[in-house]
Structure formats: structure tokens, C-alpha cells
Design a protein around this motif. Structure first.
Motif, PDB file in Angstrom:
ATOM      1  N   ASP A 438     -94.170 -46.030  23.044  1.00  0.00           N
ATOM      2  CA  ASP A 438     -92.777 -45.588  23.031  1.00  0.00           C
ATOM      3  C   ASP A 438     -92.171 -45.974  24.377  1.00  0.00           C
ATOM      4  OD1 ASP A 438     -92.076 -44.495  20.603  1.00  0.00           O
ATOM      5  OD2 ASP A 438     -92.996 -42.557  21.050  1.00  0.00           O
ATOM      6  N   ALA A 439     -91.071 -46.708  24.364  1.00  0.00           N
ATOM      7  CA  ALA A 439     -90.506 -47.199  25.611  1.00  0.00           C
ATOM      8  C   ALA A 439     -89.024 -46.877  25.697  1.00  0.00           C
ATOM      9  CB  ALA A 439     -90.713 -48.704  25.738  1.00  0.00           C
ATOM     10  N   LEU A 446     -97.614 -43.578  25.483  1.00  0.00           N
ATOM     11  CA  LEU A 446     -98.335 -43.766  24.240  1.00  0.00           C
ATOM     12  C   LEU A 446     -97.566 -43.113  23.093  1.00  0.00           C
ATOM     13  CD1 LEU A 446    -102.039 -43.038  25.271  1.00  0.00           C
ATOM     14  CD2 LEU A 446    -101.045 -45.258  24.696  1.00  0.00           C
ATOM     15  N   ALA A 447     -97.407 -43.867  21.997  1.00  0.00           N
ATOM     16  CA  ALA A 447     -96.743 -43.301  20.826  1.00  0.00           C
ATOM     17  C   ALA A 447     -97.690 -42.409  20.033  1.00  0.00           C
ATOM     18  CB  ALA A 447     -96.205 -44.424  19.942  1.00  0.00           C
ATOM     19  N   GLN A 463    -102.301 -38.143  25.895  1.00  0.00           N
ATOM     20  CA  GLN A 463    -100.951 -38.432  26.389  1.00  0.00           C
ATOM     21  C   GLN A 463    -101.064 -39.307  27.628  1.00  0.00           C
ATOM     22  OE1 GLN A 463     -98.558 -35.512  28.668  1.00  0.00           O
ATOM     23  NE2 GLN A 463     -97.065 -35.670  27.008  1.00  0.00           N
ATOM     24  N   LEU A 464    -100.231 -40.343  27.697  1.00  0.00           N
ATOM     25  CA  LEU A 464    -100.152 -41.195  28.872  1.00  0.00           C
ATOM     26  C   LEU A 464     -98.721 -41.690  28.978  1.00  0.00           C
ATOM     27  CD1 LEU A 464    -101.330 -42.773  31.256  1.00  0.00           C
ATOM     28  CD2 LEU A 464    -101.925 -44.603  29.648  1.00  0.00           C
ATOM     29  N   ALA A 465     -98.061 -41.359  30.071  1.00  0.00           N
ATOM     30  CA  ALA A 465     -96.680 -41.777  30.297  1.00  0.00           C
ATOM     31  C   ALA A 465     -96.546 -42.289  31.723  1.00  0.00           C
ATOM     32  CB  ALA A 465     -95.712 -40.618  30.065  1.00  0.00           C
ATOM     33  N   SER A 480     -94.571 -43.134  38.791  1.00  0.00           N
ATOM     34  CA  SER A 480     -95.166 -41.836  38.501  1.00  0.00           C
ATOM     35  C   SER A 480     -95.900 -41.928  37.159  1.00  0.00           C
ATOM     36  CB  SER A 480     -94.110 -40.731  38.457  1.00  0.00           C
ATOM     37  OG  SER A 480     -93.193 -40.961  37.406  1.00  0.00           O
ATOM     38  N   MET A 481     -96.876 -41.044  36.964  1.00  0.00           N
ATOM     39  CA  MET A 481     -97.700 -41.096  35.764  1.00  0.00           C
ATOM     40  C   MET A 481     -98.102 -39.686  35.366  1.00  0.00           C
ATOM     41  SD  MET A 481    -101.504 -42.744  35.269  1.00  0.00           S
ATOM     42  CE  MET A 481    -102.237 -41.358  36.158  1.00  0.00           C
TER      43      MET A 481
END
Length: 715
Positions: A438-439, A446-447, A463-465, A480-481
Motif C-alpha cells: 500500500d503506497a 505492507l498491504a 505490519q511494516l510501514a 521513519s519505520m
């Protein structure tokens, strides 16, 4: 037009041929005719005039159109020499004026028809430029023709240490001008008020070029220019900006009408440049730029901006900003930005990446992006990554190969895709994989959860953003993550082998409730539980500052719960100890991955009943701590026959500060700290007599103990 208060014309001609000057000067048309006739008489040397005749014209003030001349003194000698002086010249509506004007012609008309050949002129501009070196301009006339349809003036122009060549040409009602200069020192411009203060940083360099304008009167002002700068070297006072032997070239044009429009193309051809953490040697390849700026009111636009560095970087974009607020209104629309590796990394990224200890990478492939951007904020953009491979060649920390991505942040479009052929962290191989993303502008996540097989178990990324600098206008200068993950059944023997640790069995399972990376700090939310040595290890309050920077700093709290001592001590070749172990490591601080502070304790849990055993090798290991020794109720050489001993409890603690370990144990007496309390026969007691130990020496002592040493009794 006002009549001068004082005007005197002298010439040795009959009274009947003198001029009624007051009437002549009363109108601009008559004044122009008068001046033309005056020069015609002097230049032609009419036979009616005697060879010895001289002309002189003096006036306190002459006004014509919007021009005002004061203190005029004009003299024409019999041999054709001309001398003209004026105290001042001003334009209506302009506060500043020129002063001390002069023109000296050795001969007003040459034999070939040129006017004022080798004539010298001078003008003072103290009211225009405040700097004294540039208050005076002077030159020497090389060519001046006034007849025909194309009058022409060619003259040198000098000011301080600078010199140029000036050409003025008339074509009917239109005029043109050209100024050329060569190899002029940049240092001569230092202190000039129209120049930026940063020019004072320059220590070497010269500039050449030309400025040419045409149709000054018949059409809007237009000009073309060329500029080259050679051998430019500079250094800012704080050392943030520096350059050495830079060679630059530029050419372009500008037109002034209702809006100012221009064209510029240039190149940075050679030399070294440092801007904060960015460094580039342009001797390897030049950087070329083209753009078309325009200014209407306070709005500045830059159209058709092109940057090109063959084989490394290319950019096509448009930009705009309000000159009244350039910091808040600047915006760039990027049609295409392409980076080709490895050259893009080597030329433009490695010096900045070194701050994060990301220099020395081997990178191949390409990255392309287009979208809109303004300082501190990404608006939109599509990212394409093609067969990108990144290998930490120098430090061997990670590697990714065959990375391909199509990330489209526009709403309503299909999900973005990300895939890779290989992924390696240290010696931990995560293999190949693919993810759905998802962008949105400046951020991707991650979607859906992603599962990876690793070390005989599973790593599930729930979850990873990742947010890039500038996401949502937050003004972040670093990415940031946020991460949530689950570990299931990772085999410790594979993990320890990959990490180069002593090999031991067990597995790691647990939940990572949250990991965030913000402002250069990687932090763990909640706690992570690992199942090892038939017990539990809990990790909490984990944080790393500058994980990829210089001297990374780590902080953590660790709890040990009911670990089995026998596999633990066997894994580290400490010697065999049976029983269970509890403990903690509190206030742990690592700097550069080396411990600088902690409060650690390991010991026999109170719930443990009965005696456990310790081998002779383990006893010898413990006696190296604090210069301790072994004592027994029965001092007998027969003890050497025992390969192991019984103990009731074990306990050892260390508070590390300033590279000194302060020991504590099961109890303290005047003769030392009790580390181990024996049980049964023979009963041994181990004490540490040196309670403050140099930490590096303690580590060295533990590593140096020979496993063949026997138990030392009574020393």
C-alpha cells in the motif's frame, strides 16, 4: 529647457559669424543642430578658419530631455585635439549621479575618418557604487565612427583590477552593445555590494565571458551571455562548503518585456565540491544543466529544467516559487528522475551515506521516479526499481539482489508490487520473496502480512510501514519505520552459527509487538520473549541510536528466567555446571557495540532445592574472576582426583562503569566476595578477593584460562 546661467563660446572668427546661443539652446532640436555643426566645423577644418583657431565652450549647467550636465568645459585645439570635462551628469528621477567625466582625444578626426582614435575617457561613480575600488571607470577608444548608417564605438573599460572590451553599434533606430572580458581574477570582485558575501570565500579563480544586447530602442531589451570560470577554489569559514579547481561554463540569453524570460545551459566540468556531507569529484564526468527561467511580477518559473550526468543521473522537471516567499512556495514537478548504478551511488550518494556507515556498498541496477516535490514534503510520485542489487561489501552486514518494484501511490490504482531474488542480513539468509504494497506519497506499507522462512522457523511480518523524509509535510530529515512481527521456531543452532557465536541448541519464538525507527533511533515497543536453554529470555526497552552511523549506541533491559546451566555453560566452553539459573542485565549501554555500563546478575534461583555439580574446568574459570581462590574444609591432595564438585548455590554480579567492574555475589566478607558455596564432601568455596576489576582485563582473563589446569586449592 532652461538657459544656462553662464555660457561662453570663444573662437577666432568674425563677429558676424558668432552664434546667438541663448536662442539656439532654447529648444532641443536647435541644440542638436548646434552640437552637430560645432563638431563639423572642428572636424572638417574649414578653410575659412585659420589653422591656429581654437574653440572653447563652458557652461555651468545644460539640460536636455532628461539629461543634466553640470560644469561643462569643452575645448578643441587648432591641431584637432579635443578635451571635454564635466563635473557631473544625472538623469531625471535617479538620485545618484556620475561625476568627474572626461574625454581626451589626441586628434578628433584621423586620416582614415575615425573619430578620437586612441582617445582616453574617465568617469567617477562614487554615488553609484559605494566601494572605492569600483568608484572609477576609465578606458581607451580603439574605434569610433560617426558617419553613415552604422555608427560604432570600440573601447576598453577598466575598473580596479578588471578590464573589458566594449562595443556600441547603431543600426538605424536600433542600438546594440557587447562587452567581452578574459581571464579576470574573481578576487577583484570581492567586496562589491552587488555581489554575494560568499564571494569572500574565494581564494583562487578567474572568469571570462561576454554580454551582448541588441535592438535596445526598437524592441524589448534582449541580451546573450557566455561565462566560464576556471580554477575556482573556495572554503567557507565553518568548513561546510569548499571547492577546489572547479571549472564551470554557461551560456544563455535574457529578454525583458512584460515578463523577463531567459535560457541557460551550463556544465560543471572539473574540480572537487563539498557541500555539507555531499562530496563530488567532477573530473570523472561533467554535470550538465539546462533551464528556461521566467519572472512575471514576483512569480519565478523554471521550465524545461534538465540535469544530465552521463551514465549516472538524469532529471527533467519544472519548478516555480514566489520571490516574496521562496522557502514556503517552492514546488517542483519532476517528469523523470533516473539513477543508474553504480555510478549514481559513487558520484552522488556514497559521501552522504557514509554518515550512516553505508559507504562501501556495491550497487547495480536502476531507479526511476516521477512526481511532485517541495522542500520537506513529497506530494506524489511513481517509483520503478529495476534489477537493483545492494551488497555491503565493506562490512558484510546485509545484501539484497534482484530487487524489482513498481510503486504507484495514486488512490484507486492496483496495489504496488515488490519482489527480490535474495535477502541477507549478516549471515542470516531470508531467501527470495514478494510483497504487496500500500503506497501513498512518501510512504509505503505492507498491504497484507508477509511470511518468510528463516533458520528452520518462520518470520511473519504483521505490519511494516516506512515513511520517507518529507512525508506529510512533517519536515523529517530522516526516514521513519514501524514494524510488528512474530517469530516461530527459529533454531538457535542455525542462528548462533550464522552470527558466529558459540553453537547451542534451542529455539526462538515470540512476538515483537512493535519496532519503530524515528529521528535516527531504532526502538522496541513492549518485550520480546525467546525460549532458549529450556528457559526464557525477555528483552525490553531496547533502543539503538545511529544504527548505521558512527558509534551506534544501544540500550536494553534483559531478564533471564530458569535457564538450564548445563547446556548454557557447555555452549560457551565454560566447563560443566548443572542446575538452573535466573538473572538480569539492567541499564545495559553499548557504545560502538562494546559495553560501557550495565548492572548484571546471574545466580541460583531460590526455588532450586538440593545440590548441583560443577566441573573442575568451571571452577578454574570462576577463580579467574577477581583473583579469587578455592578453599575447602579438607585440604587434601586427594581432591585432585575429583573431576567435579557439589555446590549449593552460585551467584555473581557486576556493575560496570568507567570500564571498571564492581563485583558482588552471594555475600561479602573482609577477605572477599563469595561467588560459590559448596555442598557435601569435599566442600569448596570460591571467592573473589579483588572487588574492582578492569573490565578489559577481566574479559582477557576469562578467555585465557586453559582447560587443562587443575583445581588450585588453598592459594
Amino acid at each position: 529647457m532652461s538657459v544656462p546661467k553662464h555660457l561662453l563660446l570663444q573662437h577666432s572668427i568674425p563677429q558676424s559669424r558668432r552664434f546667438a546661443l541663448n536662442r539656439v539652446l532654447a529648444s532641443p532640436r536647435r541644440f542638436r543642430r548646434f552640437v552637430a555643426l560645432l563638431f563639423a566645423i572642428g572636424l572638417a577644418q574649414v578653410p575659412a578658419f585659420a589653422p591656429a583657431a581654437e574653440w572653447a565652450l563652458e557652461a555651468e549647467r545644460i539640460e536636455w530631455n532628461k539629461v543634466s550636465v553640470s560644469g561643462l568645459d569643452l575645448r578643441l585645439a587648432a591641431d584637432g585635439a579635443l578635451e571635454l570635462k564635466a563635473q557631473g551628469l544625472s538623469l531625471a528621477g535617479v538620485a545618484r549621479q556620475a561625476r568627474d567625466l572626461s574625454l581626451v582625444c589626441p586628434r578628433l578626426l584621423s586620416e582614415v575618418g575615425d573619430f578620437c582614435s586612441d582617445g582616453a575617457w574617465h568617469v567617477e561613480l562614487q554615488g553609484v557604487f559605494s566601494q572605492q575600488p569600483f568608484s572609477a571607470f576609465e578606458g581607451k577608444i580603439a574605434e569610433l565612427t560617426a558617419g553613415g548608417d552604422s555608427p560604432r564605438l570600440v573601447s576598453s573599460v577598466r575598473a580596479a583590477a578588471l578590464e573589458a572590451r566594449l562595443q556600441l553599434v547603431a543600426e538605424g533606430a536600433a542600438w546594440g552593445a557587447k562587452v567581452e572580458w578574459a581571464d579576470q581574477p574573481l578576487s577583484a570582485l570581492q567586496g562589491l555590494e552587488v555581489m554575494p558575501a560568499q564571494l569572500d570565500w574565494v581564494s583562487a579563480g578567474s572568469f571570462s565571458g561576454s554580454l551582448e544586447s541588441a535592438a535596445l530602442t526598437a524592441s524589448p531589451l534582449a541580451a546573450e551571455f557566455r561565462l566560464t570560470i576556471a580554477g575556482l577554489s573556495f572554503d567557507s569559514p565553518g568548513g561546510r562548503f569548499a571547492g577546489g579547481d572547479l571549472d564551470l561554463s554557461a551560456e544563455g540569453s535574457v529578454a525583458l518585456d512584460k515578463a523577463a524570460k531567459g535560457r541557460l545551459s551550463g556544465a560543471l566540468n572539473a574540480g572537487e565540491l563539498l557541500i555539507d556531507n555531499f562530496y563530488r569529484d567532477f573530473s570523472t564526468a561533467p554535470l550538465r544543466v539546462e533551464l528556461q527561467p521566467s519572472l512575471q511580477g514576483s512569480q519565478l518559473r523554471i521550465d524545461n529544467l534538465l540535469l544530465a550526468d552521463d551514465g549516472a543521473l538524469s532529471l527533467a522537471a519544472n519548478a516555480s516559487m514566489a520571490m516574496t516567499d521562496p522557502a514556503g512556495t517552492f514546488e517542483m514537478e519532476i517528469q523523470a528522475l533516473e539513477l543508474k548504478f553504480p555510478r549514481a551511488y559513487e558520484r552522488y550518494m556514497e559521501s552522504m551515506a557514509s554518515v550512516w556507515m553505508l559507504d562501501g556498498l556495491g550497487i547495480t541496477g536502476s531507479v526511476a521516479w516521477h512526481g511532485s516535490w517541495q522542500p520537506g514534503e513529497l506530494r506524489s510520485g511513481d517509483l520503478e526499481v529495476d534489477d537493483l542489487s545492494i551488497v555491503d561489501v565493506q562490512r558484510e552486514r546485509f545484501a539484497v539482489s534482484g530487487l524489482t518494484a513498481r510503486i504507484n501511490p495514486q488512490p484507486g490504482d492496483e496495489k504496488s508490487q515488490l519482489a527480490w531474488d535474495g535477502l541477507l542480513f549478516g549471515r542470516i539468509n531470508l531467501g527470495s520473496g514478494a510483497a504487496v504494497i500500500d503506497a501513498e506519497p512518501g510512504r509505503f506499507a505492507l498491504a497484507r502480512p508477509l511470511e518468510l522462512g528463516v533458520m528452520g522457523g518462520r518470520l511473519a511480518l504483521e505490519q511494516l510501514a516506512v515513511a520517507l523524509p518529507g512525508y506529510s509535510g512533517a519536515g523529517r530529515q530522516e526516514p521513519s519505520m514501524r514494524l510488528e512481527a512474530r517469530l516461530d521456531g527459529l533454531q538457535m543452532d542455525q542462528l548462533t552459527e550464522a552470527l558466529g557465536w558459540p553453537k547451542f541448541s534451542g529455539e526462538v519464538s515470540g512476538v515483537i509487538p512493535g519496532v519503530r525507527f524515528e529521528d535516527g533511533v531504532l526502538a522496541l515497543e513492549g518485550e520480546v520473549e525467546m525460549r532458549v536453554f529450556d528457559g526464557r529470555v525477555l528483552l525490553r526497552d531496547f533502543a539503538i541510536e545511529r544504527p548505521f552511523g558512527v558509534l551506534p549506541s544501544l540500550a536494553a533491559e534483559i531478564e533471564l528466567d530458569d535457564l538450564a546451566l548445563e547446556p548454557l555453560t557447555g555452549a560457551f566452553s565454560f566447563g560443566q555446571i548443572s542446575g538452573r539459573l535466573d538473572g538480569y542485565v539492567r541499564d545495559l549501554r553499548l557504545l560502538g557495540w562494546k559495553p560501557v555500563a550495565f548492572d548484571a546478575w546471574v545466580g541460583t534461583p531460590e526455588r532450586q532445592q538440593g545440590a548441583s555439580s560443577i566441573s573442575r574446568k568451571a571452577v578454574n574459570r570462576l577463580t579467574t574472576i577477581g583473583g579469587g581462590g578455592v578453599s575447602t574444609a579438607l585440604s587434601n591432595p586427594l581432591l585432585r582426583l575429583f573431576g567435579s564438585f557439589s555446590y549449593r548455590r552460585l551467584g555473581l554480579g557486576c556493575r560496570l562503569a568507567d570500564y571498571v567492574c564492581s563485583l558482588y555475589g552471594l555475600g561479602e566478607q573482609e577477605d572477599g566476595v563469595l561467588i560459590l558455596e559448596g555442598a557435601g564432601i569435599p566442600k569448596i568455596m570460591i571467592r573473589a578477593y579483588n572487588r574492582r576489576i578492569d573490565w578489559p582485563q577481566l574479559v582477557a582473563n576469562l578467555m585465557a584460562v586453559s582447560p587443562e589446569q587443575g583445581v588450585r586449592i588453598g592459594d
